[in-house]
Design an enzyme around this catalytic site. Structure first.
Site, short mmCIF file in Angstrom:
data_model
loop_
_atom_site.label_atom_id
_atom_site.label_comp_id
_atom_site.label_asym_id
_atom_site.label_seq_id
_atom_site.Cartn_x
_atom_site.Cartn_y
_atom_site.Cartn_z
N ASP A 91 0.86 -1.18 0.00
CA ASP A 91 0.00 0.00 0.00
C ASP A 91 0.90 1.24 0.00
OD1 ASP A 91 0.94 0.17 2.56
OD2 ASP A 91 -1.00 -0.05 3.54
N SER A 92 0.29 2.40 -0.09
CA SER A 92 1.08 3.63 -0.24
C SER A 92 1.57 4.17 1.09
CB SER A 92 0.22 4.70 -0.90
OG SER A 92 -0.81 5.09 -0.01
N GLY A 93 1.00 3.69 2.17
CA GLY A 93 1.30 4.25 3.49
C GLY A 93 0.29 5.30 3.90
N GLY A 94 -0.47 5.81 2.94
CA GLY A 94 -1.39 6.91 3.22
C GLY A 94 -2.44 6.55 4.25
N PHE A 95 -3.08 5.40 4.08
CA PHE A 95 -4.19 5.05 4.95
C PHE A 95 -3.75 4.99 6.41
CE2 PHE A 95 -6.99 2.00 7.12
CZ PHE A 95 -8.21 2.61 6.90
N ASP A 145 -2.87 8.35 -1.82
CA ASP A 145 -4.15 9.06 -1.89
C ASP A 145 -4.46 9.74 -0.57
OD1 ASP A 145 -4.55 6.67 -0.60
OD2 ASP A 145 -6.52 6.30 -1.46
N GLN A 189 -11.36 7.71 -5.57
CA GLN A 189 -11.93 8.23 -4.33
C GLN A 189 -13.24 8.95 -4.68
OE1 GLN A 189 -11.18 7.83 -1.19
NE2 GLN A 189 -9.16 6.84 -1.27
N GLY A 216 -11.54 4.39 0.02
CA GLY A 216 -12.53 5.17 0.76
C GLY A 216 -13.80 4.43 1.08
N ASP A 266 -8.32 -7.25 0.36
CA ASP A 266 -7.45 -7.44 1.51
C ASP A 266 -8.24 -7.04 2.74
OD1 ASP A 266 -7.19 -4.41 0.95
OD2 ASP A 266 -6.27 -4.66 2.91
N CYS A 304 -14.92 -28.18 8.10
CA CYS A 304 -13.66 -27.56 7.65
C CYS A 304 -12.57 -28.62 7.57
CB CYS A 304 -13.25 -26.46 8.63
SG CYS A 304 -11.71 -25.64 8.18
N CYS A 306 -9.23 -27.86 7.37
CA CYS A 306 -7.92 -27.27 7.67
C CYS A 306 -7.17 -28.11 8.71
CB CYS A 306 -8.06 -25.82 8.13
SG CYS A 306 -8.43 -25.61 9.88
N CYS A 309 -8.71 -27.91 12.27
CA CYS A 309 -9.96 -28.65 12.48
C CYS A 309 -9.75 -30.16 12.38
CB CYS A 309 -11.03 -28.18 11.49
SG CYS A 309 -11.61 -26.51 11.88
N HIS A 335 -6.85 -21.62 10.62
CA HIS A 335 -8.27 -21.90 10.34
C HIS A 335 -8.93 -20.72 9.62
CE1 HIS A 335 -12.44 -23.03 10.71
NE2 HIS A 335 -12.65 -21.81 11.16
ZN LIG Z 1 -10.64 -25.25 10.17
#
Ligand SMILES: [Zn+2]
Length: 375
Positions: A91-95, A145, A189, A216, A266, A304, A306, A309, A335
């Protein structure tokens, strides 16, 4: 190498694509686990790969403060520093500057703020952000931004958007000064205002971007507002470029956005929630800290597959969490990431097979039902 985007199948507005960069390809729609400090908390890179992650997001703001981009450049970039051979988006760092840093001052030049680490004054301009992301050698870099707060008036949202567009122009020029290692995304934006969103997109489209992001959103607005913005904006976005919805969100938010044509996501939710004992299941979520799990020999979710689990009971996970054992955070993270990355696989398969609307309807109905019955 500038990323290439290929669309393999569409289903309504949704797309099943492949984003190809110098460090390999990413099947979309894709979820990017967040590796704030150059690590997805509690996971080794091999574990992430086994879970099906093909790309991670790293935060330029955090890495500029610790260890500083010079240390990472010494390793030849972030991939080698963190031992992640696959694509990275920075990311740009802005947020983070806007949301975390105290004593920030925004001017046309950029942002100045006090480092939360040592109190030193730090400057972040579009050019600084590009220099840092170039030093990290990320596959996808983001333009700096100005993050419009929510709520904002039309006048505030316009001023903020217009500044973002001027910063986007500077970001684009600086990033492309020499041969960059990856591609740059512009960020639309304009707050909750459809006309400002369109104006922002039109301004961005005067330049050639490797992809476009919707910024935004996921800033506290109601879900209907977010979907309304997406429904107005996404059909106007170029079909041949990846579309990234920043910071979204819950599994049901991702499904709704994929249906509206978004390709990349993300969010801190799966990893942060895992460390707080908040675990997603096929019918909703549980909090492993609840007393009801103390004597429960069953897994988090019997459906699940994973590692967690397959091998550990809720009772054991509750015990680990209560004793603050590191393994608890690791197993919970495995998980939750499995839930998110499996959902993305299921979405891609549904698009490829032309059955996204029935998949989404079933999934969203299940989540709504679950929202009323939380363990
Ligand atoms: Zn799981």
């Amino acid at each position: 190498m500038r990323p290439i985007f290929e669309i393999q199948a569409t289903d309504g507005a949704a797309r099943n694509g492949r984003l190809i960069s110098a460090h390999g390809s990413v099947d979309t729609p894709a979820f990017m686990p967040i590796g704030t400090y150059g690590t997805v908390k509690a996971m080794t890179p091999e574990e992430l790969t086994d879970l099906g992650a093909q790309i991670v997001l790293a935060n330029t703001f955090h890495l500029m403060l610790r260890p500083g981009t010079a240390v990472i450049a010494l390793h030849g970039g972030l991939h080698r520093f963190m031992h992640w051979p696959h694509p990275i988006l920075t990311d740009s760092g802005g947020f983070q500057v806007f949301s975390l840093a105290s004593l920030r001052t925004i001017t046309e030049e950029g942002v100045r703020f006090r480092s939360p680490v040592d109190g030193a004054e730090v400057r972040l301009t579009p050019e600084d952000s590009m220099d840092m992301q170039l030093a990290l050698r990320s596959d996808i870099a983001m333009a700096l931004d100005d993050c419009t707060p929510f709520p904002a008036t039309e006048k505030e949202a316009r001023a903020s958007m217009e500044r973002s567009m001027r910063w986007a122009t500077r970001s684009h020029a600086h990033y492309h000064q020499s041969e960059p290692p990856g591609g740059l995304f512009g960020i639309v934006q304009g707050g909750m205002f459809a006309s400002l969103r369109t104006a922002s997109l039109e301004a961005l489209l005067q330049r050639d971007w490797s992809g476009l992001a919707v910024g935004g959103l996921a800033v506290g607005e109601p879900e209907e507002e977010r979907l309304r913005v997406l429904e107005g904006l996404v059909p106007q976005m170029p079909a041949d470029r990846p579309r990234y919805l920043m910071g979204v969100g819950r599994p049901e938010d991702i499904v709704a956005a994929v249906q509206r044509g978004i390709d990349l996501f993300d969010c801190v939710i799966p990893t942060r929630h895992a460390r707080n004992g908040h675990l997603f299941t096929s019918t909703g979520f549980i909090n492993i800290r609840n007393a009801s799990h103390q004597m429960d020999l069953g897994p988090i979710d019997p459906l699940c597959s994973c590692y967690t689990c397959r091998n550990f009971s809720r009772s054991y996970l509750k015990h680990l969490d209560r004793c603050k054992e590191i393994l608890g955070a690791r197993l919970n993270t495995i998980h939750n990431l499995h839930v998110y990355l499996s959902l993305m696989r299921a979405l891609r398969a549904a698009i490829a097979e032309g059955r996204l609307s029935s998949f989404a309807a079933g999934y969203l109905a299940q989540r709504r039902e679950a929202a009323g019955a939380v363990a």
